[in-house]
Design an enzyme around this catalytic site. Structure first.
Site, PDB file in Angstrom:
ATOM      1  N   ARG A 167       0.777  -0.865   0.101  1.00  0.00           N
ATOM      2  CA  ARG A 167       0.154  -0.142   0.380  1.00  0.00           C
ATOM      3  C   ARG A 167       1.006   1.050   0.149  1.00  0.00           C
ATOM      4  NH1 ARG A 167      -4.723  -0.171   4.581  1.00  0.00           N
ATOM      5  NH2 ARG A 167      -3.499   0.930   5.892  1.00  0.00           N
ATOM      6  N   LYS A 182      11.505  -1.402   6.618  1.00  0.00           N
ATOM      7  CA  LYS A 182      11.060  -1.892   8.254  1.00  0.00           C
ATOM      8  C   LYS A 182      10.317  -2.649   8.216  1.00  0.00           C
ATOM      9  CE  LYS A 182      11.233  -1.291  12.192  1.00  0.00           C
ATOM     10  NZ  LYS A 182      11.064  -2.589  12.526  1.00  0.00           N
ATOM     11  N   GLU A 260      -0.810   5.954   9.901  1.00  0.00           N
ATOM     12  CA  GLU A 260      -1.666   4.974   9.984  1.00  0.00           C
ATOM     13  C   GLU A 260      -2.015   4.571  11.894  1.00  0.00           C
ATOM     14  OE1 GLU A 260      -4.462   5.297   8.172  1.00  0.00           O
ATOM     15  OE2 GLU A 260      -3.527   5.431   6.199  1.00  0.00           O
ATOM     16  N   CYS A 294      -6.462  -2.765  12.438  1.00  0.00           N
ATOM     17  CA  CYS A 294      -6.621  -1.500  13.331  1.00  0.00           C
ATOM     18  C   CYS A 294      -8.103  -1.442  13.128  1.00  0.00           C
ATOM     19  CB  CYS A 294      -5.686  -0.016  12.664  1.00  0.00           C
ATOM     20  SG  CYS A 294      -5.376  -0.553  11.545  1.00  0.00           S
TER      21      CYS A 294
HETATM   22  P1  ADP Z   1       2.018  -3.161  16.969  1.00  0.00           P
HETATM   23  O1  ADP Z   1       1.427  -2.940  17.993  1.00  0.00           O
HETATM   24  O2  ADP Z   1       0.800  -3.431  16.028  1.00  0.00           O
HETATM   25  O3  ADP Z   1       3.382  -4.171  17.570  1.00  0.00           O
HETATM   26  P2  ADP Z   1       3.937  -1.012  16.927  1.00  0.00           P
HETATM   27  O4  ADP Z   1       3.881   0.433  16.453  1.00  0.00           O
HETATM   28  O5  ADP Z   1       5.189  -1.041  17.925  1.00  0.00           O
HETATM   29  O6  ADP Z   1       2.676  -1.632  16.712  1.00  0.00           O
HETATM   30  O7  ADP Z   1       4.777  -1.701  15.890  1.00  0.00           O
HETATM   31  C1  ADP Z   1       4.571  -1.345  14.781  1.00  0.00           C
HETATM   32  C2  ADP Z   1       6.195  -1.349  13.540  1.00  0.00           C
HETATM   33  O8  ADP Z   1       7.057   0.122  14.219  1.00  0.00           O
HETATM   34  C3  ADP Z   1       6.813  -2.139  13.735  1.00  0.00           C
HETATM   35  O9  ADP Z   1       7.833  -2.769  12.454  1.00  0.00           O
HETATM   36  C4  ADP Z   1       8.230  -2.183  14.612  1.00  0.00           C
HETATM   37  O10 ADP Z   1       9.264  -2.087  15.314  1.00  0.00           O
HETATM   38  C5  ADP Z   1       8.159  -0.754  14.763  1.00  0.00           C
HETATM   39  N1  ADP Z   1       8.244   0.112  15.821  1.00  0.00           N
HETATM   40  C6  ADP Z   1       7.960   0.331  17.816  1.00  0.00           C
HETATM   41  N2  ADP Z   1       8.644   1.201  18.554  1.00  0.00           N
HETATM   42  C7  ADP Z   1       9.385   1.463  17.634  1.00  0.00           C
HETATM   43  C8  ADP Z   1      10.150   2.618  17.829  1.00  0.00           C
HETATM   44  N3  ADP Z   1      10.169   3.684  18.475  1.00  0.00           N
HETATM   45  N4  ADP Z   1      10.667   3.690  16.773  1.00  0.00           N
HETATM   46  C9  ADP Z   1      10.646   2.586  14.943  1.00  0.00           C
HETATM   47  N5  ADP Z   1      10.317   2.037  15.128  1.00  0.00           N
HETATM   48  C10 ADP Z   1       9.541   0.985  16.152  1.00  0.00           C
END
Ligand code: ADP
Length: 490
Positions: A167, A182, A260, A294
């Site tokens: 997307r 990532k 999002e 979500c």
């Molecule tokens: P979920 O609740 O869906 O696990 P997160 O927001 O924790 O959602 O994770 C979504 C993405 O964000 C993943 O790729 C995770 O590795 C990344 N992520 C989590 N914490 C951080 C951070 N502090 N900085 C950058 N990326 C992050």
């Protein structure tokens, strides 16, 4: 096609940077876990901020040539990528079920949905047109040119390992941006399989890069993606908590942002609703991906006149339609929760509600006989504001059902949360349909429908659910800069 799977598997334990399959410079790896039994599937490179910086360099170098490609060339590349995704749909679904745990049927549906974004943006790429404006002065021509923003960074979640990448990538590549992706530490294998197909589709080196990172490195890698001035746009799908961190971090380099974030969808059943439709929609919306989406229905509000009928039919349908287990097995419809932290959140919320007097109609317990991360489909009523589960985004197979009496009151309750992503309601009163659609504070609404996502529509939220839209013709705007050119004295 089994050859293809072998070649996908042999490369997928390396990251993909600048057109090469590489290890982390540190040599470190981390395990990818199958949530069905918590076994290790394989190990992938644990890329850190130094690796990230190199990937950003590669993406920004390749941007210098990629931005000059014809829209038709980018469209053709996306089309080739889409064709390969279709050809290898089944292998992609198998990989996804292994690392995410969702059933094969759900994985196949996500692959179709995820693929559709690449097809859609292959089509949209050719229609990114500028404008010529009416000048307010004689002998002038005013133009608005559309140009790609630059190198894009994507941070994506585990619940839709394929679609949350396509997307974003489809829109960015259509616009002429290059990208550093990532994926979630929980589901990097699907992302690497997509990179493998992108390479085969003929994207030049550096246009698409995939960095696999462990949970420990995610913070540092996230900081590099936000702070590095060569990244011009960041697109993130995940929790509101992390979205706020990234929003702050991106201020330092004034990046374009697309976020999002979490939702907390109301699901309202009015007294004129077709109850059978409402029940079918409820099952799909609440339990898809075992409740880990979500846009999952999160707060059910059912009118008192149809309340008993709805609850009864909903329970019957859960009983007959949901079969939890190993998603790779035939007949299994729903898989486990993704990881222990998620399992604990769901378990604690339900236990707290039970202790404070909520009624558990079914489920309300783990299914440890099936696997360590399985939680039974659960229906709870008599939930009050003192319970933690009240108004919380649950992200699990737990339906909380409230009773209501009138429209104004239910809209006020639906809107009382700080987020607004999706909302659903069931009604056959045409005036009410327009009224409620206007008044719900969300970015997307399903009326008499529980599954609404598609590449043609604009996906996104209001309030703390984020910024920007994905999919539809608007999805490309996130990756486009408008340049105004004033041609004078002509
Ligand atoms: P979920 O609740 O869906 O696990 P997160 O927001 O924790 O959602 O994770 C979504 C993405 O964000 C993943 O790729 C995770 O590795 C990344 N992520 C989590 N914490 C951080 C951070 N502090 N900085 C950058 N990326 C992050």
């Amino acid at each position: 096609s089994s050859n293809m799977f072998r070649s996908m598997s042999c490369k997928k334990n390396l990251a993909y940077v600048d057109g090469k399959w590489v290890s982390a410079k540190s040599g470190k790896t981390f395990p990818v876990i199958n949530p069905v039994d918590c076994s290790t599937i394989e190990c992938v490179p644990d890329m850190d901020e130094a690796d990230t910086s190199l990937a950003i360099d590669a993406a920004s170098r390749s941007f210098q040539t990629f931005k000059k490609t014809l829209a038709k060339e980018r469209s053709d590349l996306l089309r080739s990528w889409f064709n390969l995704m279709v050809k290898h749909s089944e292998e992609l679904a198998q990989i996804m079920t292994k690392e995410n745990g969702k059933s094969l049927d759900e994985s196949r549906a996500e692959i179709r949905y995820g693929n559709s974004f690449i097809e859609w943006f292959a089509e949209e790429a050719r229609r990114i047109n500028g404008e010529i404006l009416q000048a307010p002065v004689k002998n002038r021509e005013l133009f608005l040119m559309k140009q790609p923003v630059g190198t894009a960074a994507f941070i994506t979640p585990w619940n839709f390992p394929h679609a949350m990448i396509t997307r974003k990538a489809g829109a960015a590549l259509a616009a002429g941006c290059t990208c550093v992706i990532k994926p979630s530490e929980d589901t990097p294998l699907t992302a690497l399989a997509l990179a493998h197909l992108a390479e085969e589709a003929g994207f030049p080196p550096g246009v698409i890069n995939v960095l696999t990172t462990s949970v420990d490195n995610s913070v540092a890698v996230g900081q590099e993606l936000c702070n590095n001035p060569k990244v011009r746009v960041l697109s993130f799908t995940g929790s509101t908590t992390v979205g706020k961190i990234l929003y702050k971090q991106c201020a330092s380099t004034m990046k374009r942002l697309s976020l999002e974030l979490g939702g907390n969808a109301p699901y309202i059943v009015f007294e004129t609703a077709d109850i059978n439709l409402a029940v079918t929609g409820a099952l799909a919306s609440k339990f898809r991906n075992t409740g880990q989406t979500c846009i999952s229905a999160n707060r059910f509000f059912v009118h008192s006149k149809v309340y008993d009928e709805f609850v009864c039919k909903f329970m019957t349908k859960i009983e007959s339609d949901i079969k939890m287990g190993d998603g790779s097995k035939k007949g299994i419809t729903h898989g486990p929760l993704i990881k222990e932290s998620q399992f604990k959140i769901v378990n604690n919320l339900v236990n707290d509600a039970k202790a404070k007097g909520a009624t558990v109609h079914c489920g309300g317990k783990s299914l440890s006989e099936v696997g360590p991360l399985f939680y039974a489909p659960t229906v709870i009523t008599d939930v009050t504001r003192d319970m933690e589960i009240y108004g919380k985004e649950i992200f699990g197979p737990v339906a909380v059902i409230h009773k209501f009496e009138d429209e104004e009151d239910v809209i006020q309750r639906a809107n009382e949360v700080p987020v607004g992503l999706a909302g659903y309601f069931f009604s056959r009163d045409i005036s009410q349909i327009f009224r409620v659609a206007r008044n719900l504070e969300v970015g997307m609404i399903g009326v008499n429908e529980g599954l609404i996502s598609c590449s043609e529509a604009a996906f996104g939220g209001v309030k703390e659910s984020g910024i920007g839209r994905e999919g539809s013709s608007h999805g490309i705007d996130e990756y486009i800069d408008i340049k105004y050119v004033c041609l004078g004295n002509v």
